[in-house]
Design an enzyme around this catalytic site. Structure first.
Site, PDB file in Angstrom:
ATOM      1  N   LEU A   1      -2.785  19.877  14.846  1.00 38.50           N
ATOM      2  CA  LEU A   1      -1.857  20.997  14.858  1.00 38.50           C
ATOM      3  C   LEU A   1      -0.468  20.439  15.196  1.00 38.50           C
ATOM      4  O   LEU A   1      -0.350  19.496  15.976  1.00 38.50           O
ATOM      5  CB  LEU A   1      -2.247  22.044  15.904  1.00 38.50           C
ATOM      6  CG  LEU A   1      -3.564  22.794  15.691  1.00 38.50           C
ATOM      7  CD1 LEU A   1      -3.841  23.716  16.883  1.00 38.50           C
ATOM      8  CD2 LEU A   1      -3.540  23.592  14.398  1.00 38.50           C
ATOM      9  N   ASP A   2       0.581  21.026  14.592  1.00 36.25           N
ATOM     10  CA  ASP A   2       1.940  20.642  14.966  1.00 36.25           C
ATOM     11  C   ASP A   2       2.113  20.790  16.475  1.00 36.25           C
ATOM     12  O   ASP A   2       1.495  21.659  17.108  1.00 36.25           O
ATOM     13  CB  ASP A   2       2.969  21.540  14.268  1.00 36.25           C
ATOM     14  CG  ASP A   2       3.069  21.254  12.785  1.00 36.25           C
ATOM     15  OD1 ASP A   2       2.572  20.212  12.357  1.00 36.25           O
ATOM     16  OD2 ASP A   2       3.640  22.099  12.072  1.00 36.25           O
ATOM     17  N   MET A   3       2.968  19.956  17.024  1.00 37.15           N
ATOM     18  CA  MET A   3       3.222  19.996  18.461  1.00 37.15           C
ATOM     19  C   MET A   3       3.564  21.408  18.938  1.00 37.15           C
ATOM     20  O   MET A   3       3.091  21.859  19.984  1.00 37.15           O
ATOM     21  CB  MET A   3       4.356  19.038  18.813  1.00 37.15           C
ATOM     22  CG  MET A   3       4.747  19.027  20.272  1.00 37.15           C
ATOM     23  SD  MET A   3       6.086  17.843  20.580  1.00 37.15           S
ATOM     24  CE  MET A   3       6.391  18.117  22.316  1.00 37.15           C
ATOM     25  N   SER A   4       4.368  22.129  18.156  1.00 37.91           N
ATOM     26  CA  SER A   4       4.836  23.449  18.590  1.00 37.91           C
ATOM     27  C   SER A   4       3.812  24.550  18.383  1.00 37.91           C
ATOM     28  O   SER A   4       3.983  25.660  18.891  1.00 37.91           O
ATOM     29  CB  SER A   4       6.126  23.808  17.844  1.00 37.91           C
ATOM     30  OG  SER A   4       7.135  22.874  18.111  1.00 37.91           O
ATOM     31  N   THR A   5       2.755  24.277  17.627  1.00 34.22           N
ATOM     32  CA  THR A   5       1.739  25.289  17.316  1.00 34.22           C
ATOM     33  C   THR A   5       0.630  25.264  18.351  1.00 34.22           C
ATOM     34  O   THR A   5       0.144  24.192  18.727  1.00 34.22           O
ATOM     35  CB  THR A   5       1.145  25.025  15.916  1.00 34.22           C
ATOM     36  OG1 THR A   5       2.201  24.988  14.958  1.00 34.22           O
ATOM     37  CG2 THR A   5       0.154  26.103  15.528  1.00 34.22           C
TER      38      THR A   5
END
Length: 569
Positions: free
Chosen positions: A416-420
């Site tokens: 998952l993307d860091m921000s997700t």
């Protein structure tokens, strides 16, 4: 030296230093300068931006088609503008304004700071050389667009067909003669004496050798005729290639000549050429246009005029480019490819906000485990936390799980993307990892995301198909590219509209980097960025994107299992 204008032989104030028309003493100044690649604009920078926006709306000195007015002539080109809040030597707070690239076909406008080097001054080496390059472009375009190349190719094809036909006919003739000699041999054996047959055989051998020689001569002439027929076309191709090579060399020389003019200052009063800056940063040649963005222009002018930089902000004005996501009036970080080396140098000597990408997350951040057995561990990953170690930050789901299960050595199945935030699956052994990963490859795994969009979506559901690739000038941003992009497909459905924002459920049918973020924000997609998306929308407390649901077959039992976690927004 401070840039000034002369009026009635009197020295005027700096025309690029703009004062606030309102009381700002109550607004505290920031203790550190803006980190230009990830920031929330300071209040003074926002106020300065509003002044610039009002100026753009009311000025009557130039005309530029930003794509905001439907009847404007010319190609619509949105533009990045920047403001730099500064303090002069008398402690007076004001701001400088700038823009990236050219505006209305010019580099220099009264309200905005001048470029580091104005290549568009009359009779400049750039314009003179640009005339040569334009002439070359015209010559190439005329040659490539003419019928001559088509005619030469057609003539060559006709010549080849004709020569090939002659060669075939000649070989057929020789084949017939060979058959006739064989028949003559077979017949003569029974009717001629041995002496007569021997003389005949010698003559037939001579005929065979003569045929081989004639074939050799014919083939040699064939090659000469083909070479002569190919020469006009090759001359035509070589002429275009020579022009393109001359254009390449002249463009390269011009670019290097331009770069020689770009010498940047930093807060320590040091100066360095852009070529040396990039060489020290990544050993690469600066990309075309390096130094023409708003931020370097603003800082350069501030240093030249002894202004102290206080805060920076850049905003987009106008229509978004077709590939990128740029929204009118939204603030954006500086680009990485062109500006990171230059700004990294120019900010030396200033106290600058920390780069959040280099900061380790809180060690007390918990990684809730929502399921675990001998084969799997499933995590509810918090937002702003890495799935795997980064270049600068090692703390991640992977490193935490390795410490927790040193014998099992968990393997990340997907990311998952860091921000997700949301559901992340790890396998406890290679066999489980292989089986689950094959389900991802074969698209038998079902995933659902929940997002909060920064606006109202009127449709109830839909499908988005926009190919994606990385923005080479501004990693990690992605852009839509129909030529080189990878297929990216997202199905979506609306959940609810609350307080002017839309909650949606996404069903990604492919798994490209930033797929949901770009499909949400792009004008050809949802045209509505996810709340808190600092790359494609507006920065907030967090990115409101959550991996809420996953379903797949258990790697051991093959039983269909599924998990759901509500988002915390």
């Amino acid at each position: 030296m401070r840039t000034t204008i002369m009026m009635d032989n009197c020295l005027s104030k700096d025309i690029y230093f703009h004062e606030f028309d309102e009381e700002i003493n109550a607004i505290p100044l920031p203790t550190h300068f803006t980190f230009p690649f990830c920031y929330e604009p300071h209040l003074l920078a926002k106020k300065a931006s509003e002044y610039v926006q009002q100026y753009i709306l009311t000025q009557q000195e130039w005309i530029h088609n930003f794509g905001l007015e439907p009847k404007m002539e010319g190609q619509a080109i949105g533009k990045m503008f920047g403001v730099l809040v500064v303090q002069d030597q008398n402690k007076k707070i004001g701001f400088l304004a700038g823009f990236s690239g050219k505006l209305a076909g010019k580099n220099d406008h009264r309200y905005f700071v001048p470029p580091v080097f104005d290549m568009l001054t009359e009779n400049s080496f750039f314009l003179l050389e640009e005339d040569h390059l334009n002439d070359l472009n015209k010559q190439i375009a005329v040659l490539e667009g003419s019928e001559k190349g088509i005619e030469l190719k057609r003539a060559l094809e006709e010549t080849k067909i004709n020569l090939d036909q002659q060669l075939i006919q000649f070989k057929e003739k020789l084949k017939t003669q060979k058959k006739e000699r064989k028949l003559l041999r077979d017949h003569s054996k029974s009717v001629l004496s041995a002496v007569s047959y021997a003389l005949l055989e010698q003559d037939l051998i001579k005929q065979s050798l003569r045929d081989k020689y004639e074939l050799h001569v014919f083939q040699k002439q064939y090659q000469l005729d083909m070479a002569a027929a190919e020469q006009p076309l090759q001359d035509y191709i070589d002429t275009i290639a020579d022009l393109k090579e001359e254009r390449r060399k002249r463009s390269s020389r011009l670019q290097n000549q331009l770069f020689a003019q770009y010498n940047f200052l930093n807060a320590n009063g040091e100066s360095k050429n852009v070529m040396d800056i990039f060489k020290a940063f990544n050993k690469l040649q600066p990309p075309a246009g390096s130094g023409e963005c708003a931020a370097p222009k603003l800082l350069q002018y501030a240093y030249l005029n002894q202004y102290k930089p206080i805060a920076l902000a850049e905003f987009w004005w106008g229509q978004s480019p077709s590939a990128e996501v740029r929204r009118h009036l939204h603030y954006y970080p500086a680009c990485r490819n062109k500006c990171e080396p230059i700004l990294g140098y120019m900010l030396q000597g200033l106290l600058v906000d920390k780069n959040p990408m280099l900061e380790n997350p809180d060690e007390n951040i918990a990684l809730p485990i929502i399921y675990e057995d001998e084969s799997l561990v499933i995590i509810n990953k918090p937002e702003e936390f890495l799935s795997v170690p980064g270049i600068h930050v090692q703390d991640s789901v992977y490193t935490r799980m390795i410490k927790k299960y040193p014998d099992a050595g968990p393997l990340i199945v997907h990311r998952l993307d860091m921000s997700t935030s949301g559901i992340l699956v790890l396998a406890k052994n290679k066999e489980a990892h292989k089986i689950i990963q094959s389900q991802f490859i074969n698209h038998t795994i079902v995933k659902q995301y929940i997002a909060l969009l920064d606006g109202i979506i009127t449709e109830d559901a839909g499908m988005i198909s926009l190919p994606i690739r990385v923005d080479l000038d501004d990693r990690p941003r992605q852009l839509v590219c129909y030529e080189h992009g990878k297929k990216a497909v997202t199905r979506w459905e609306k959940i609810a509209v609350v307080a002017g924002k839309t909650k949606v459920r996404y069903f990604p049918l492919t798994g490209r980097t930033h797929q949901l973020r770009l499909h949400s924000a792009h004008p050809s997609g949802m045209n509505c960025p996810i709340v808190g998306d600092d790359l494609y929308g507006q920065k907030a407390n967090r990115l409101h994107l959550h991996a809420a649901y996953i379903a797949f077959n258990h790697p051991v039992t093959n039983e269909r299992i599924h998990f759901y976690v509500e988002p915390n927004f």
